[in-house]
Write a protein that holds these residues in place. Structure first.
Motif, PDB file in Angstrom:
ATOM      1  N   TYR A 145      73.713 -14.684 -22.676  1.00 50.82           N
ATOM      2  CA  TYR A 145      73.025 -13.938 -21.629  1.00 50.82           C
ATOM      3  C   TYR A 145      73.365 -12.473 -21.854  1.00 50.82           C
ATOM      4  O   TYR A 145      74.535 -12.099 -21.844  1.00 50.82           O
ATOM      5  N   THR A 146      72.340 -11.667 -22.079  1.00 47.82           N
ATOM      6  CA  THR A 146      72.545 -10.269 -22.456  1.00 47.82           C
ATOM      7  C   THR A 146      71.845  -9.313 -21.507  1.00 47.82           C
ATOM      8  O   THR A 146      70.933  -9.681 -20.779  1.00 47.82           O
ATOM      9  N   ARG A 198      78.691  -9.953 -15.602  1.00 47.57           N
ATOM     10  CA  ARG A 198      79.255  -9.301 -16.789  1.00 47.57           C
ATOM     11  C   ARG A 198      78.312  -9.577 -17.950  1.00 47.57           C
ATOM     12  O   ARG A 198      77.557 -10.544 -17.941  1.00 47.57           O
ATOM     13  N   SER A 199      78.404  -8.732 -18.950  1.00 48.86           N
ATOM     14  CA  SER A 199      77.514  -8.910 -20.085  1.00 48.86           C
ATOM     15  C   SER A 199      78.281  -8.632 -21.364  1.00 48.86           C
ATOM     16  O   SER A 199      79.057  -7.665 -21.400  1.00 48.86           O
ATOM     17  N   PRO A 200      78.098  -9.452 -22.357  1.00 47.83           N
ATOM     18  CA  PRO A 200      77.301 -10.676 -22.370  1.00 47.83           C
ATOM     19  C   PRO A 200      78.085 -11.842 -21.781  1.00 47.83           C
ATOM     20  O   PRO A 200      79.306 -11.758 -21.609  1.00 47.83           O
ATOM     21  N   ALA A 226      82.933 -14.373 -21.062  1.00 44.64           N
ATOM     22  CA  ALA A 226      82.268 -13.271 -20.363  1.00 44.64           C
ATOM     23  C   ALA A 226      82.793 -11.968 -20.932  1.00 44.64           C
ATOM     24  O   ALA A 226      83.997 -11.730 -20.957  1.00 44.64           O
ATOM     25  N   GLY A 227      81.883 -11.133 -21.413  1.00 45.94           N
ATOM     26  CA  GLY A 227      82.268  -9.918 -22.088  1.00 45.94           C
ATOM     27  C   GLY A 227      82.441 -10.196 -23.570  1.00 45.94           C
ATOM     28  O   GLY A 227      82.280 -11.328 -24.024  1.00 45.94           O
ATOM     29  N   PHE A 228      82.756  -9.158 -24.337  1.00 46.52           N
ATOM     30  CA  PHE A 228      82.941  -9.348 -25.777  1.00 46.52           C
ATOM     31  C   PHE A 228      84.378  -9.063 -26.156  1.00 46.52           C
ATOM     32  O   PHE A 228      84.942  -8.035 -25.794  1.00 46.52           O
ATOM     33  N   SER A 244      78.258  -4.219 -25.654  1.00 44.98           N
ATOM     34  CA  SER A 244      79.000  -5.460 -25.891  1.00 44.98           C
ATOM     35  C   SER A 244      78.053  -6.611 -26.216  1.00 44.98           C
ATOM     36  O   SER A 244      78.378  -7.468 -27.034  1.00 44.98           O
ATOM     37  N   SER A 245      76.883  -6.620 -25.586  1.00 47.67           N
ATOM     38  CA  SER A 245      75.880  -7.647 -25.910  1.00 47.67           C
ATOM     39  C   SER A 245      75.429  -7.506 -27.353  1.00 47.67           C
ATOM     40  O   SER A 245      75.308  -8.501 -28.082  1.00 47.67           O
ATOM     41  N   ARG A 246      75.200  -6.277 -27.780  1.00 42.62           N
ATOM     42  CA  ARG A 246      74.781  -6.052 -29.171  1.00 42.62           C
ATOM     43  C   ARG A 246      75.876  -6.460 -30.152  1.00 42.62           C
ATOM     44  O   ARG A 246      75.613  -7.077 -31.182  1.00 42.62           O
TER      45      ARG A 246
END
Length: 131
Positions: free
Chosen positions: A5-6, A91-93, A103-105, A12-14
């Motif tokens: 989920y981005t 939070r993302s991603p 949750a998070g990178f 961080s999603s990228r």
């Protein structure tokens, strides 16, 4: 299958998507702004956390600060509905499979999504380099 989920503007999603691609891990991407998570999906996310709702909520988000949420007093049903209606609260991603959630990178934590065989091989290689 892994679902990530981005949020489109989230670095961080990228990073997480790039890491998954680099390690040849197939995933399905869900943009939380164009395809809002359902209440059922949010329940499933919380069910895979270790710390409950706190783990998936972005307490640094503008909406969280603006609304002054008290997570201790709001009913869980109202919170799930609010998150579904306001996905920027997440939070993302959020990376999830049938057993795990991140949750998070984190470059260290995301390794849990590597296949067991790959993790075992990497551990053996690390042990050999130590000896």
């Amino acid at each position: 299958m892994i679902t990530i989920y981005t949020s489109p503007s989230c670095s961080s999603s990228r990073k997480a998507k790039a890491w998954l691609k680099e390690h040849n891990i197939e995933f399905v991407e869900r943009n939380i702004l164009t395809h809002r998570p359902t209440i059922e999906e949010i329940k499933m996310m919380v069910g895979r956390t270790e710390d409950g709702v706190d783990e998936i909520i972005s307490t640094r988000s503008q909406i969280f600060k603006k609304l002054g949420f008290d997570l201790e007093t709001i009913s869980i049903q109202k919170l799930f509905k609010f998150i579904s209606d306001n996905p920027c609260f997440l939070r993302s991603p959020i990376i999830i499979d049938e057993k795990r959630l991140l949750a998070g990178f984190s470059e260290i934590e995301i390794r849990r999504f590597l296949p067991r065989k790959t993790r075992k091989f990497n551990l053996q290689q690390a042990q050999l380099s130590i000896n």
